[in-house]
Enzyme design. Structure first.
Site, short mmCIF file in Angstrom:
data_model
loop_
_atom_site.label_atom_id
_atom_site.label_comp_id
_atom_site.label_asym_id
_atom_site.label_seq_id
_atom_site.Cartn_x
_atom_site.Cartn_y
_atom_site.Cartn_z
N VAL A 62 4.54 -7.57 32.04
CA VAL A 62 5.75 -7.53 31.22
C VAL A 62 7.00 -7.58 32.11
CG1 VAL A 62 7.04 -6.08 29.58
CG2 VAL A 62 4.55 -6.06 29.56
N CYS A 63 8.03 -8.29 31.63
CA CYS A 63 9.35 -8.22 32.25
C CYS A 63 10.39 -8.26 31.14
CB CYS A 63 9.54 -9.36 33.26
SG CYS A 63 9.67 -11.00 32.51
N ARG A 64 11.60 -8.68 31.43
CA ARG A 64 12.65 -8.69 30.41
C ARG A 64 12.43 -9.81 29.40
NH1 ARG A 64 17.47 -11.06 29.17
NH2 ARG A 64 17.30 -12.49 30.92
#
Length: 98
Positions: A62-64
Site C-alpha cells: 500500500v502507498c498513497r
C-alpha cells in the site's frame, strides 16, 4: 503483478482475514492514518529492510495512490516475495485507520 482494490482489502479486514499489509509510504504520511496492523517500511528503505519480511507470506503493498506500492511490489517479486499491489492506495481507502 497481482492487484487488489482498496474495497477488496477493506472487506478482508472486516472479515478479520489473516492478511499482511506492507505500507511503503513515508513516516510522515503514515502519521495521518494507516490500515490496522500494517507494517510501515518506507520505499527508500525497502532494500535495506526487506529481510524483515517473510517469503512464506503474501503481502498487500500500500502507498498513497498505488504508484510507489507498484514499484515496491516489483522489487519484492524480483526477490522472491509474494505480493499484491493495492491499486488506488490510501486515496481510495474508505475503511478504518489507526
Amino acid at each position: 503483478m497481482k492487484a487488489i482494490t482498496a474495497q477488496e482489502v477493506e472487506q478482508l479486514v472486516k472479515k478479520q482475514e489473516q492478511i499482511h499489509i506492507l505500507d511503503v509510504r513515508e513516516v510522515e504520511e503514515v502519521k495521518t492514518g494507516k490500515i490496522l496492523d500494517a507494517l510501515n517500511i518506507p520505499l527508500p528503505l525497502l532494500e535495506f529492510r526487506m529481510h524483515e519480511l517473510d517469503k512464506a507470506k503474501n503481502y498487500i503493498v500500500v502507498c498513497r495512490s498505488g504508484g510507489r506500492s507498484g514499484m515496491a511490489a516489483r522489487v519484492l517479486e524480483q526477490q522472491g516475495y509474494s505480493v499484491t499491489n493495492m491499486t488506488g492506495g490510501m486515496m481510495d481507502w474508505k475503511g478504518e485507520t489507526v
